[in-house]
Design a protein around this motif. Structure first.
Motif, short mmCIF file in Angstrom:
data_model
loop_
_atom_site.label_atom_id
_atom_site.label_comp_id
_atom_site.label_asym_id
_atom_site.label_seq_id
_atom_site.Cartn_x
_atom_site.Cartn_y
_atom_site.Cartn_z
N THR A 174 0.80 -1.23 0.00
CA THR A 174 0.00 0.00 0.00
C THR A 174 0.83 1.27 0.00
O THR A 174 0.42 2.28 -0.57
CB THR A 174 -0.92 0.04 1.25
OG1 THR A 174 -0.13 -0.29 2.40
CG2 THR A 174 -2.05 -0.94 1.12
N TYR A 212 -12.81 -7.44 -13.62
CA TYR A 212 -13.96 -6.64 -14.04
C TYR A 212 -13.85 -6.17 -15.49
O TYR A 212 -14.84 -5.97 -16.16
CB TYR A 212 -14.13 -5.42 -13.13
CG TYR A 212 -14.83 -5.73 -11.84
CD1 TYR A 212 -16.21 -5.92 -11.80
CD2 TYR A 212 -14.13 -5.82 -10.64
CE1 TYR A 212 -16.87 -6.20 -10.61
CE2 TYR A 212 -14.78 -6.10 -9.45
CZ TYR A 212 -16.15 -6.29 -9.45
OH TYR A 212 -16.80 -6.58 -8.28
N THR B 66 -13.00 5.38 -1.98
CA THR B 66 -12.62 4.07 -2.52
C THR B 66 -13.72 3.57 -3.44
O THR B 66 -14.84 4.08 -3.42
CB THR B 66 -12.43 3.04 -1.40
OG1 THR B 66 -13.70 2.87 -0.73
CG2 THR B 66 -11.38 3.48 -0.40
N LEU B 67 -13.39 2.53 -4.23
CA LEU B 67 -14.37 1.95 -5.15
C LEU B 67 -15.64 1.53 -4.41
O LEU B 67 -16.75 1.76 -4.87
CB LEU B 67 -13.73 0.75 -5.84
CG LEU B 67 -14.15 0.46 -7.27
CD1 LEU B 67 -14.05 1.68 -8.14
CD2 LEU B 67 -13.28 -0.65 -7.85
N ARG B 68 -15.45 0.90 -3.26
CA ARG B 68 -16.62 0.44 -2.50
C ARG B 68 -17.47 1.61 -2.02
O ARG B 68 -18.70 1.55 -2.02
CB ARG B 68 -16.17 -0.42 -1.31
CG ARG B 68 -17.32 -0.97 -0.50
CD ARG B 68 -16.85 -1.98 0.51
NE ARG B 68 -16.54 -3.25 -0.10
CZ ARG B 68 -17.39 -4.28 -0.16
NH1 ARG B 68 -18.59 -4.17 0.34
NH2 ARG B 68 -17.03 -5.40 -0.73
N GLN B 69 -16.81 2.69 -1.62
CA GLN B 69 -17.57 3.86 -1.20
C GLN B 69 -18.35 4.44 -2.38
O GLN B 69 -19.49 4.88 -2.23
CB GLN B 69 -16.63 4.92 -0.60
CG GLN B 69 -16.14 4.54 0.79
CD GLN B 69 -14.98 5.41 1.27
OE1 GLN B 69 -14.20 5.93 0.48
NE2 GLN B 69 -14.86 5.56 2.57
N THR B 72 -21.35 2.14 -3.18
CA THR B 72 -22.38 2.29 -2.15
C THR B 72 -23.08 3.64 -2.28
O THR B 72 -24.29 3.73 -2.16
CB THR B 72 -21.74 2.18 -0.74
OG1 THR B 72 -20.94 1.01 -0.70
CG2 THR B 72 -22.79 2.10 0.35
N THR B 78 -19.66 -1.98 -9.64
CA THR B 78 -18.24 -1.97 -9.97
C THR B 78 -18.04 -2.24 -11.45
O THR B 78 -17.21 -1.61 -12.11
CB THR B 78 -17.49 -3.03 -9.13
OG1 THR B 78 -17.86 -2.86 -7.77
CG2 THR B 78 -15.99 -2.90 -9.27
N LYS B 79 -18.84 -3.19 -12.00
CA LYS B 79 -18.74 -3.54 -13.42
C LYS B 79 -19.00 -2.30 -14.29
O LYS B 79 -18.26 -2.02 -15.24
CB LYS B 79 -19.76 -4.64 -13.72
CG LYS B 79 -19.66 -5.23 -15.10
CD LYS B 79 -18.76 -6.44 -15.11
CE LYS B 79 -18.67 -7.04 -16.50
NZ LYS B 79 -17.58 -7.98 -16.61
N PHE B 82 -16.12 0.15 -14.20
CA PHE B 82 -15.02 -0.24 -15.08
C PHE B 82 -15.34 0.09 -16.53
O PHE B 82 -14.45 0.39 -17.33
CB PHE B 82 -14.67 -1.73 -14.93
CG PHE B 82 -13.61 -1.98 -13.90
CD1 PHE B 82 -12.26 -2.02 -14.24
CD2 PHE B 82 -13.95 -2.16 -12.57
CE1 PHE B 82 -11.27 -2.23 -13.29
CE2 PHE B 82 -12.97 -2.37 -11.61
CZ PHE B 82 -11.63 -2.40 -11.96
N LYS B 91 -8.88 5.37 -9.30
CA LYS B 91 -7.79 6.29 -9.57
C LYS B 91 -8.16 7.28 -10.67
O LYS B 91 -7.86 8.46 -10.61
CB LYS B 91 -6.54 5.49 -10.01
CG LYS B 91 -5.55 5.30 -8.89
CD LYS B 91 -4.23 4.78 -9.39
CE LYS B 91 -4.35 3.35 -9.87
NZ LYS B 91 -3.07 2.77 -10.27
N GLU B 103 -6.15 6.40 -0.78
CA GLU B 103 -4.95 5.80 -0.20
C GLU B 103 -5.29 4.60 0.64
O GLU B 103 -6.25 4.62 1.40
CB GLU B 103 -4.23 6.84 0.67
CG GLU B 103 -3.36 7.77 -0.15
CD GLU B 103 -2.56 8.71 0.71
OE1 GLU B 103 -2.63 8.61 1.94
OE2 GLU B 103 -1.86 9.55 0.12
N GLY B 104 -4.49 3.55 0.50
CA GLY B 104 -4.67 2.37 1.34
C GLY B 104 -3.93 2.54 2.65
O GLY B 104 -3.07 3.41 2.78
#
Lengths: 385, 106
Positions: A174, A212, B66-69, B72, B78-79, B82, B91, B103-104
Motif C-alpha cells: 500500500t 472486471y 474508494t471503489l466500494r464507497q 455504495t 463496480t462492473k 469499469f 484512480k 490511499e490504502g
C-alpha cells in the motif's frame, strides 16, 4: 455498580479486559465480555500451518484462560446493539445493559486444508489474490508467497512452480517506500506481481480469475485473501459505514456518534490495518484514556496509529516494519536495548527469530494485558529518511 | 510543488499528475483530464460519479473515495464503473475530479 460491556474476546477485547481489570476499581465496576466462541486463535500463526512450521496445537488455547477472575464471561452471540438504551440484545434473547462498550471480532480451517493440499501438490501456477482492500493484514499475503517460495525450494519443486501475486493495488504494497523494497524482494524471489487486478469472479471449473475488465488469470492453485469487514452485528445495529466499521476518533477510539461506545480492533474505522499488532499499542493508549474518560477528564489524543510487525520472508529470514498514521514504513534500524537492533524493511535472521518469539510473547504477555518495554508512540530513532 | 496548465488554468499537481488543491478544479479541467485519460465524452453517468467524489472528498481529507464507497454512494456497480472509467476507476475518477487518489492503509 457501573457496567463495562466488551463485545468480542479477540485480541483487542481480551487485552482490554485484562488491562482495565487492573486499572478500574472492582468495587465500582462490573466488567463483562461476550463472545460466542470458546477458542482463541493465534492468527499470525495460521500463515505457518500450510508450510508445516506450526500445527493446530500451536495456535489454539481456550479463551477463558485469558479472561481474568473478576470479569464475567458470557458465551453468546450479540444480535443487536442499542446505544440509546445502553444495552445489547443477545441472540438467545438475553439483554445486557452497559455503561461503556468496546468490541473486536475473524479461520483455521483454510490453513489446515491448504497444509494438506500442499503436501502432495506437484507444482504449477500458484496465484495469491487479494480480492479487495482492506484486508486483515496487508503483509500476510506477501509473507505467504515468500514462504511458498522457500517451501517449494525445500520440496525440490521450485522450478515447477510459478508464483503470482495478483493485487488490486498498483504495486506490492500500500505505501510507496515499502512497496519498492518488498517489490524488489519479490522480484529476487522470482514472484511475479500482477498489479491493478480487480477480480470480479472466480471460474473454478476453468481455473481462472476474471477481472472486471474481462481479462483473465489462470491458476492451478488459488490462495485468496478476502475483504476484511466488521461484523454483521454492526450493520444490524446501524452503527457502521459501508465496511461495517464504526466511525471513531482515530486517537481515542470513542465513537463519533455515541459517547457510550468505544471501538478497537476489527470493527473500528481507524485508518490502519486490523492486525493484532495495531491492537497492541492501541490498547496501551486506550486503557489510560478510558480511565481518564470515566473520571470526567479530557482524553489525550495519544494513539498515533503506531504498529510494528515482523514479515516472514522464508529461508529463516524476516523483515520488520514500524509505522504510524503519518509515517509510512521506512528502512533503517529498530533499536531495542539488549536484543536489537532489528533491521527495518531489510531481511535478517534476527527478524525471523523475533517473529518466532512473538508467539510466546502473544500468549504470555500481550493477551494478558501486560506491557512490553516498548514505547506506544512511534519514534523516528534509527529510521532512514 | 509542480504546476501545470489545464484548460487554460494553472493548477498544482503532484509527481503522478494528480491535482493537490481540490478548490482549483473546474468542470473544464475535468473534461480535459478525461480526454487525456481516453474518455472522449463525459456522460451523465460519468458526472454522477465525479460529483459524488467531489462531494465526499472534504470529509476524506481531500482524497477521493474508494471503489466500494463509490458503489455504495452512487448505486453504480463496480462492473459499470469499469465500463465508465476503464482500467482503474477509483484512480481515474480521482484524477479527473481533481482529487488525491484513494490511499490504502498499512
Amino acid at each position: 455498580m457501573k457496567k463495562l460491556l466488551v463485545l468480542g474476546a479477540g485480541t483487542a477485547g481480551t487485552m482490554v479486559v485484562n488491562r482495565l481489570c487492573r486499572m478500574l476499581d472492582c468495587d465500582e465496576w462490573q466488567i463483562t465480555i461476550v463472545d460466542p466462541h470458546e477458542t482463541h486463535y493465534y492468527q499470525p500463526g495460521f500463515l505457518f500451518i500450510p508450510f508445516g512450521m506450526y500445527s493446530k496445537n500451536d495456535v489454539v488455547k481456550p479463551k477463558r484462560d485469558f479472561i481474568p477472575a473478576g470479569v464475567q464471561m458470557i458465551k453468546a452471540a450479540a444480535d443487536v446493539i442499542e446505544p440509546d438504551q445502553n444495552r445489547v440484545k443477545l441472540t438467545d434473547g438475553r439483554i445486557l445493559p452497559w455503561y461503556k462498550s468496546i468490541y473486536d471480532f475473524y479461520t483455521i480451517e483454510g490453513a489446515l486444508a491448504l497444509a494438506k493440499r500442499l503436501r502432495d501438490w506437484e507444482g504449477g501456477r500458484l496465484v495469491v489474490n487479494v480480492v479487495e482492500n482492506p484486508i486483515k493484514c496487508p503483509v500476510a499475503p506477501l509473507e505467504f508467497i515468500m514462504l511458498a517460495d522457500w517451501f517449494f525450494h525445500e520440496q525440490g519443486i521450485r522450478d515447477r512452480v510459478e508464483l503470482i501475486y495478483a493485487t488490486p493495488l498498483s504495486g506490492a504494497f500500500t505505501k510507496p517506500i515499502a512497496a519498492k523494497h518488498l517489490g524488489d524482494i519479490l522480484e529476487q524471489k522470482n514472484v511475479k506481481v500482477v498489479p491493478d487486478f480487480m477480480v470480479e469472479h472466480v471460474d473454478p471449473d476453468a481455473r481462472k480469475l476474471v477481472h472486471y475488465d474481462e481479462t483473465e488469470l489462470e491458476y492451478d492453485l488459488l490462495v485468496t485473501v478476502p475483504l476484511n469487514m466488521g461484523d454483521d452485528l454492526i450493520a444490524r445495529s446501524s452503527l457502521g459505514d459501508e465496511l461495517n466499521y464504526v466511525p471513531v476518533d482515530k486517537h481515542t477510539f470513542l465513537s463519533n456518534q455515541h459517547p457510550n461506545i468505544f471501538v478497537l480492533g476489527d470493527a473500528a474505522s481507524v485508518p490502519t490495518s486490523k492486525a493484532g499488532s495495531v491492537a497492541h499499542f492501541a490498547v496501551d493508549c486506550f486503557a489510560e484514556n478510558f480511565v481518564r474518560y470515566t473520571d470526567g477528564l479530557e482524553m489525550h489524543p495519544s494513539f498515533d496509529g503506531h504498529a510494528n510487525c515482523f514479515i516472514e520472508s522464508g529461508f529463516g529470514k524476516g523483515l520488520l516494519i514500524d509505522f504510524n498514521y503519518d509515517v509510512e514504513p521506512l528502512p533503517g534500524r529498530y533499536p531495542l536495548p539488549g536484543v536489537g537492533p532489528f533491521t527495518l524493511l531489510q531481511e535478517s535472521e534476527m527478524n525471523h527469530w523475533g517473529k518466532m518469539m512473538f508467539r510466546w510473547m502473544y500468549w504470555n504477555i500481550l493477551l494478558k494485558g501486560q506491557e512490553l518495554p516498548l514505547p506506544a508512540r512511534m519514534s523516528m530513532s534509527g529510521k532512514w529518511k | 510543488m509542480a504546476t501545470r496548465t489545464i484548460a487554460g488554468k494553472t493548477v498544482q499537481v503532484n509527481d503522478e499528475g494528480f491535482m493537490t488543491n481540490p478548490s482549483e478544479w473546474t468542470k473544464e479541467i475535468g473534461v480535459e483530464i478525461a480526454t487525456e485519460e481516453g474518455i472522449a465524452t463525459l456522460t451523465d453517468a460519468h458526472w454522477k460519479v465525479i460529483d459524488y467524489c467531489r462531494s465526499t472528498a472534504p470529509s476524506l481529507n481531500g482524497k477521493s473515495p474508494t471503489l466500494r464507497q463509490i458503489t455504495t454512494g452512487t448505486n453504480i456497480s463496480t462492473k459499470e464503473l469499469f465500463a465508465l472509467f476503464p482500467k482503474g476507476p477509483a484512480k481515474k475518477v480521482a484524477h479527473i475530479a481533481g482529487l488525491g487518489k484513494p490511499e490504502g492503509c498499512v
